[in-house]
Design a protein around this motif. Structure first.
Motif, PDB file in Angstrom:
ATOM      1  N   LYS A 302      12.797   4.162  26.015  1.00  0.00           N
ATOM      2  CA  LYS A 302      11.658   3.028  25.693  1.00  0.00           C
ATOM      3  C   LYS A 302      10.327   2.699  26.354  1.00  0.00           C
ATOM      4  CE  LYS A 302      15.073   1.885  29.779  1.00  0.00           C
ATOM      5  NZ  LYS A 302      16.468   2.767  30.225  1.00  0.00           N
ATOM      6  N   LEU A 303      10.416   2.845  27.238  1.00  0.00           N
ATOM      7  CA  LEU A 303       8.969   2.864  28.097  1.00  0.00           C
ATOM      8  C   LEU A 303       8.040   3.548  27.584  1.00  0.00           C
ATOM      9  CD1 LEU A 303      10.041   2.809  32.124  1.00  0.00           C
ATOM     10  CD2 LEU A 303       9.364   0.683  30.650  1.00  0.00           C
ATOM     11  N   THR A 304       8.107   4.914  26.992  1.00  0.00           N
ATOM     12  CA  THR A 304       7.036   5.785  26.733  1.00  0.00           C
ATOM     13  C   THR A 304       6.793   5.273  24.845  1.00  0.00           C
ATOM     14  OG1 THR A 304       8.341   6.979  26.407  1.00  0.00           O
ATOM     15  CG2 THR A 304       6.875   6.894  28.264  1.00  0.00           C
ATOM     16  N   ARG A 305       7.955   4.986  24.192  1.00  0.00           N
ATOM     17  CA  ARG A 305       8.142   4.843  22.869  1.00  0.00           C
ATOM     18  C   ARG A 305       8.752   3.582  22.490  1.00  0.00           C
ATOM     19  NH1 ARG A 305      10.423  10.984  21.877  1.00  0.00           N
ATOM     20  NH2 ARG A 305       9.619   9.444  18.857  1.00  0.00           N
ATOM     21  N   GLY A 306       9.155   3.149  23.775  1.00  0.00           N
ATOM     22  CA  GLY A 306       9.973   1.753  22.811  1.00  0.00           C
ATOM     23  C   GLY A 306       8.735   0.024  22.449  1.00  0.00           C
ATOM     24  N   LYS A 307       9.801  -0.061  21.472  1.00  0.00           N
ATOM     25  CA  LYS A 307       9.240  -1.610  21.094  1.00  0.00           C
ATOM     26  C   LYS A 307       9.051  -2.627  21.863  1.00  0.00           C
ATOM     27  CE  LYS A 307       9.516  -4.574  17.231  1.00  0.00           C
ATOM     28  NZ  LYS A 307      10.138  -4.661  15.663  1.00  0.00           N
ATOM     29  N   LYS A 330      21.349  -1.589  19.203  1.00  0.00           N
ATOM     30  CA  LYS A 330      22.985  -1.084  18.596  1.00  0.00           C
ATOM     31  C   LYS A 330      22.314   1.059  19.149  1.00  0.00           C
ATOM     32  CE  LYS A 330      25.463  -4.338  16.929  1.00  0.00           C
ATOM     33  NZ  LYS A 330      26.552  -5.095  17.725  1.00  0.00           N
ATOM     34  N   PHE A 331      21.549   0.822  20.596  1.00  0.00           N
ATOM     35  CA  PHE A 331      21.175   2.032  20.389  1.00  0.00           C
ATOM     36  C   PHE A 331      22.020   3.250  21.371  1.00  0.00           C
ATOM     37  CE2 PHE A 331      18.200   5.871  23.124  1.00  0.00           C
ATOM     38  CZ  PHE A 331      18.601   6.289  22.278  1.00  0.00           C
ATOM     39  N   LYS A 332      22.694   4.348  20.092  1.00  0.00           N
ATOM     40  CA  LYS A 332      22.564   5.234  20.738  1.00  0.00           C
ATOM     41  C   LYS A 332      22.980   6.012  21.429  1.00  0.00           C
ATOM     42  CE  LYS A 332      26.007   4.589  17.329  1.00  0.00           C
ATOM     43  NZ  LYS A 332      25.289   3.951  16.857  1.00  0.00           N
ATOM     44  N   PRO A 333      22.764   6.566  23.183  1.00  0.00           N
ATOM     45  CA  PRO A 333      21.694   7.092  23.353  1.00  0.00           C
ATOM     46  C   PRO A 333      22.504   9.120  23.710  1.00  0.00           C
ATOM     47  CG  PRO A 333      23.068   6.395  25.593  1.00  0.00           C
ATOM     48  CD  PRO A 333      23.419   5.529  23.967  1.00  0.00           C
ATOM     49  N   ALA A 334      21.906   9.819  23.818  1.00  0.00           N
ATOM     50  CA  ALA A 334      22.269  11.145  24.045  1.00  0.00           C
ATOM     51  C   ALA A 334      23.164  11.314  25.078  1.00  0.00           C
ATOM     52  CB  ALA A 334      21.141  12.601  23.482  1.00  0.00           C
ATOM     53  N   ASN A 335      24.363  12.268  25.423  1.00  0.00           N
ATOM     54  CA  ASN A 335      25.044  12.391  26.251  1.00  0.00           C
ATOM     55  C   ASN A 335      24.513  14.002  27.306  1.00  0.00           C
ATOM     56  OD1 ASN A 335      27.348  11.229  25.659  1.00  0.00           O
ATOM     57  ND2 ASN A 335      27.876  12.925  24.163  1.00  0.00           N
ATOM     58  N   ILE A 336      22.910  12.929  27.628  1.00  0.00           N
ATOM     59  CA  ILE A 336      22.150  13.703  28.889  1.00  0.00           C
ATOM     60  C   ILE A 336      22.970  13.029  30.346  1.00  0.00           C
ATOM     61  CG2 ILE A 336      20.608  13.640  28.353  1.00  0.00           C
ATOM     62  CD1 ILE A 336      19.319  11.665  29.936  1.00  0.00           C
ATOM     63  N   HIS A 337      23.231  13.857  31.180  1.00  0.00           N
ATOM     64  CA  HIS A 337      24.106  14.005  32.554  1.00  0.00           C
ATOM     65  C   HIS A 337      24.001  12.997  33.332  1.00  0.00           C
ATOM     66  CE1 HIS A 337      26.905  16.731  32.386  1.00  0.00           C
ATOM     67  NE2 HIS A 337      25.942  17.666  31.530  1.00  0.00           N
ATOM     68  N   ASN A 441      10.710  10.068  15.204  1.00  0.00           N
ATOM     69  CA  ASN A 441      10.441   8.133  15.581  1.00  0.00           C
ATOM     70  C   ASN A 441      10.953   7.235  14.640  1.00  0.00           C
ATOM     71  OD1 ASN A 441       8.373   8.680  17.419  1.00  0.00           O
ATOM     72  ND2 ASN A 441       7.022  10.073  15.745  1.00  0.00           N
ATOM     73  N   GLU A 442      11.222   8.576  13.359  1.00  0.00           N
ATOM     74  CA  GLU A 442      12.444   7.567  12.932  1.00  0.00           C
ATOM     75  C   GLU A 442      13.143   6.643  13.069  1.00  0.00           C
ATOM     76  OE1 GLU A 442      11.469  11.101  12.203  1.00  0.00           O
ATOM     77  OE2 GLU A 442       9.644   9.739  10.798  1.00  0.00           O
ATOM     78  N   SER A 443      14.509   7.472  14.379  1.00  0.00           N
ATOM     79  CA  SER A 443      15.811   6.604  15.047  1.00  0.00           C
ATOM     80  C   SER A 443      15.228   5.785  15.787  1.00  0.00           C
ATOM     81  CB  SER A 443      16.546   8.445  15.142  1.00  0.00           C
ATOM     82  OG  SER A 443      15.866   8.313  16.003  1.00  0.00           O
ATOM     83  N   ILE A 444      14.013   5.673  16.010  1.00  0.00           N
ATOM     84  CA  ILE A 444      13.892   4.576  16.965  1.00  0.00           C
ATOM     85  C   ILE A 444      13.533   3.608  15.613  1.00  0.00           C
ATOM     86  CG2 ILE A 444      11.807   4.064  18.617  1.00  0.00           C
ATOM     87  CD1 ILE A 444      11.819   6.747  20.270  1.00  0.00           C
ATOM     88  N   GLU A 445      12.375   3.596  15.007  1.00  0.00           N
ATOM     89  CA  GLU A 445      12.151   2.607  14.217  1.00  0.00           C
ATOM     90  C   GLU A 445      12.969   1.704  13.685  1.00  0.00           C
ATOM     91  OE1 GLU A 445      10.304  -0.107  12.518  1.00  0.00           O
ATOM     92  OE2 GLU A 445       8.912   1.460  14.530  1.00  0.00           O
ATOM     93  N   GLN A 446      14.578   2.463  12.941  1.00  0.00           N
ATOM     94  CA  GLN A 446      15.462   2.413  12.243  1.00  0.00           C
ATOM     95  C   GLN A 446      16.079   1.213  13.949  1.00  0.00           C
ATOM     96  OE1 GLN A 446      18.310   5.223  11.248  1.00  0.00           O
ATOM     97  NE2 GLN A 446      19.987   4.400   9.842  1.00  0.00           N
ATOM     98  N   ASN A 447      15.959   1.093  14.536  1.00  0.00           N
ATOM     99  CA  ASN A 447      17.236   0.630  15.948  1.00  0.00           C
ATOM    100  C   ASN A 447      16.336  -1.065  15.903  1.00  0.00           C
ATOM    101  OD1 ASN A 447      19.919   1.668  16.967  1.00  0.00           O
ATOM    102  ND2 ASN A 447      18.412   3.049  16.835  1.00  0.00           N
ATOM    103  N   VAL A 448      15.183  -1.177  16.080  1.00  0.00           N
ATOM    104  CA  VAL A 448      14.056  -1.407  16.508  1.00  0.00           C
ATOM    105  C   VAL A 448      13.893  -2.758  15.332  1.00  0.00           C
ATOM    106  CG1 VAL A 448      13.179  -0.603  18.598  1.00  0.00           C
ATOM    107  CG2 VAL A 448      12.240  -0.139  16.292  1.00  0.00           C
ATOM    108  N   SER A 449      14.043  -1.801  14.268  1.00  0.00           N
ATOM    109  CA  SER A 449      13.780  -2.392  13.011  1.00  0.00           C
ATOM    110  C   SER A 449      15.079  -4.152  12.848  1.00  0.00           C
ATOM    111  CB  SER A 449      13.229  -1.963  11.901  1.00  0.00           C
ATOM    112  OG  SER A 449      14.388  -1.673  11.379  1.00  0.00           O
ATOM    113  N   GLN A 450      15.581  -3.363  13.429  1.00  0.00           N
ATOM    114  CA  GLN A 450      16.485  -4.978  12.977  1.00  0.00           C
ATOM    115  C   GLN A 450      16.373  -5.744  14.008  1.00  0.00           C
ATOM    116  OE1 GLN A 450      20.346  -2.414  14.077  1.00  0.00           O
ATOM    117  NE2 GLN A 450      19.694  -0.723  11.876  1.00  0.00           N
ATOM    118  N   LEU A 451      15.317  -5.786  15.279  1.00  0.00           N
ATOM    119  CA  LEU A 451      15.206  -6.130  16.182  1.00  0.00           C
ATOM    120  C   LEU A 451      14.917  -7.670  15.624  1.00  0.00           C
ATOM    121  CD1 LEU A 451      15.031  -4.242  18.993  1.00  0.00           C
ATOM    122  CD2 LEU A 451      17.387  -5.544  17.778  1.00  0.00           C
TER     123      LEU A 451
END
Lengths: 451, 451
Positions: A302-307, A330-337, A441-451
């Motif tokens: 979110k800091l480096t590529r968020g809106k 609505k962002f669903k983060p990957a299952n990192i540890h 970038n598309e998936s980020i754009e998809q999520n933030v475009s709804q805001l």
């Protein structure tokens, strides 16, 4: 060859008695949060329906630079603070860097992370104001463990919604919360409307901090005597965590040094703010030029590529709207540890500071975070939390830059917690079964475009 | 109500630079160990085939009261020592006792227990004397983690035989050892003659410290450049651990108190000796009358119900014969979670001290150990290791006695390690699926009658 001193402690009388409120010193104040109900600027009264009134006042306090730590909280701080400031000689040697690397070791807190610093005042204020119950969310479980213990200390019943993937990946943290007497529910659950809604739509949802927050907020709003408590993101949490940096400031003085770079891993910002803000005030007020680096996961950038825009703090939209860097609620983060870093937003203060160039952000891949963590473990003997591995990776990058330039800079990072309950993640890394998660970038754009 | 100071630390300059060798002050010296090969009194030369020569010298040193800590070890001590001495106000309140309860918190060492105190000098001496490899056994994994890290620090390859039941119950400790670069094998294994022999006889053998010691000793004796290292039982290990009690002595002075009772859990005696011996010297030399209480598990009661006689330290009979309280080296301990306490013998020095009435021993059932551990966790916020729960249970008994008598005695116990990797045991306790293991006089007699 005898090394200089390695660890710096403060005496009980030197432990800070006030937190530092950076909001008072910001030239550009953050834009106001908005009510999710009215769309108007949020008020203390509205916030105080959810969290303690005292925390609500702190949240919106943009004038008082120093806030007194209540005596019962200070007494508890004295049980485990100061935490040591450690010169990482062995890590420096392993890297062959001329840099001086220090870390503030918050992992020695009884619950194993910095989270207790805010759990204690939050539980205390709730109890003082007559609450009987407290509820919260937790990702990796560090915050949940801290609030479970703080609730026990001040006599509150505690209910924790733990992100399901972490509940399963880190069963021992659940056990610790239960050992402290807390009720722990994997989120999303069928116990709230928010949980039901998301499970109806995504039956195999692995959970996220945003969803777990919705569940805890809903429980608090619908249960008499129950208050909500958040472990990061909000300004009053950052305020409480400044005890870290205020101690580190005095300890760096004992070491006769001042940091050129200050680094923290970044989920909602609590440990980053804690280590950074007290030093940042000297940039703002005294002309210092320390760099501040937030290290976030590549998979939740979110800091480096968020809106930068208004967004909710939770998946269901119960929280105030906050002006912040976000990947969309609505962002669903990957299952990192690094479960504590799987959060879509950055909070208002840090977002404003980043926007104004007072700090920087870098991203770290999952594999390079564990590589850094293992290097640190072998050098310093402490197995770091997967979250903290991100700060270590960023510190190593800085140290390697210093090696190239031959510059003996002073690097300070926050070791936010230990990873002794995350060993299955290390096992997976060592066996080669961990992967990186990139995000388009598309998936980020998809999520933030709804805001 | 403001509490007095809670934690006491020493400055780096105040950390002990010498270990205390109680053998020099014992009026009745322990009888000599015997060679397993010749039956003669053991010599430094014979011991030095197995362990480092310096450790062998310390083992048989009955004349020098103080032994200098080598500088590189002292430097490493300064990385994590002093450990805090903590006044357990919250536990006192929970018990309603007039006793003053202190604990020495060894759980804050980087590897989570007191074991590093001896792992560092042992690894250092081996390296100095030209060894390339080091091998050991571990029960719960605390010692294995410590030696793995110490080996990394001083540049040795490390191979650990972990008792199979612990390897399975505590997989995270195995992971920590592997993170430090050690090779870990569940014991009994097919990699040694001792392991093969026992697996041939008992294919489902769950392992014991005695068996794992046999495997590690065999590896050391058959591998050029490889030395063996033991985490408890032997006198040089107790010697190294006296840094705990020497620090505690100074810290109690800071608190303005002196202990009436000193307590440690007891497996092979390392943490008990460490906290007790420095105070015991004042009983021997200065007429003090502190009581010393070793807390052992009900299911492995060598101190309270064992026989004093010559016995081997390991299952296969590779080690010297030691005059000690023992349940017999073929004793198969129950699968309690306190894996570090599942050892059949007590070592020569502690055995002599117990025989001479200079200390006491009590036994603690598995269920009452976890009950005590949870009470402590809720009060102090630290989840104790199952081993340490035994010391806590014994401390609580003393505190309850003080409550009945109204006597404000000073109780000091050693919190030897944290239990964050033993949460499955707490889960089982909380779910009611743990049981006690008692042991009949007949089965003890059967084992010791063969000696």
């Amino acid at each position: 060859m005898t090394k200089e001193q390695k660890r710096y402690f403060l005496g009980e009388g030197e432990i800070p008695t006030r937190w530092y409120n950076i909001q008072a010193d910001m030239v550009n104040k953050a834009a106001p949060m908005k009510s999710p109900n009215t769309g108007e600027d949020i008020t203390v009264d509205e916030l105080a329906r959810l969290i303690s009134r005292e925390a609500a006042c702190q949240e919106l306090n943009t004038t008082d630079r120093w806030i007194d730590i209540p005596l019962p909280v200070l007494e508890m701080y004295r049980y485990y603070r100061s935490t040591p400031l450690v010169r990482a000689y062995a890590l420096e040697e392993a890297l062959g860097t001329p840099a001086h690397i220090y870390f503030k070791n918050e992992s020695v807190s009884p619950v194993g992370s910095h989270k207790l610093n805010s759990a204690l005042p939050q539980a205390y204020y709730c109890k003082q104001e007559g609450a009987t119950n407290i509820t919260t969310e937790t990702g990796a479980g560090q915050w949940g463990c801290a609030l479970s213990y703080a609730s026990k200390v001040f006599g509150l019943e505690c209910a924790v919604y733990q992100v399901k993937i972490s509940y399963e990946q880190k069963p021992y943290r659940r056990s610790v919360m239960q050992a402290f007497g807390a009720q722990v529910t994997p989120s999303p659950s069928m116990s709230t409307r928010a949980g039901k809604d998301i499970l109806t739509k995504y039956p195999n949802h692995q959970g996220s901090l945003g969803t777990a927050i919705s569940e805890a907020v809903e429980l608090a709003l619908t249960t008499p005597g129950c208050k909500y408590s958040l472990g990061s993101v909000m300004s009053h949490v950052s305020l409480h965590q400044t005890v870290i940096g205020l101690e580190a400031e005095r300890q760096m003085q004992m070491a006769g040094e001042y940091p050129d770079v200050v680094i923290g891993c970044f989920g909602g910002g609590s440990n980053f703010s804690g280590i950074a803000f007290p030093f940042m005030r000297h940039n703002i007020l005294d002309g210092k030029s320390t760099r501040f680096v937030a290290a976030e996961p590549e998979s939740c950038p979110k800091l480096t590529r968020g809106k930068f825009c208004y967004d909710y703090g939770d998946e269901a939209g119960y929280t105030p709207l906050m002006p912040m860097f976000t990947l969309g609620h609505k962002f669903k983060p990957a299952n990192i540890h690094a479960g504590g870093l799987r959060y879509h937003g950055a909070g208002v203060v840090v977002s404003q500071l980043l926007k104004d160039g007072l700090m920087e952000a870098v991203d770290v891949s999952q594999l390079s975070s564990f590589e850094a963590g293992l290097l640190f473990a072998k050098a310093e003997g402490i197995v770091p939390a997967p979250e903290s591995c991100h700060a270590i990776a960023a510190a190593i990058r800085e140290a390697e830059r210093c090696k190239l330039s031959g510059s003996p800079e002073v690097i300070l990072f926050c070791l936010s917690g230990h990873g002794l309950m995350d060993m299955s993640a290390y096992d997976q890394y060592l066996s080669g079964s961990l992967t990186n998660y990139t995000i388009t970038n598309e998936s980020i754009e998809q999520n933030v475009s709804q805001l």
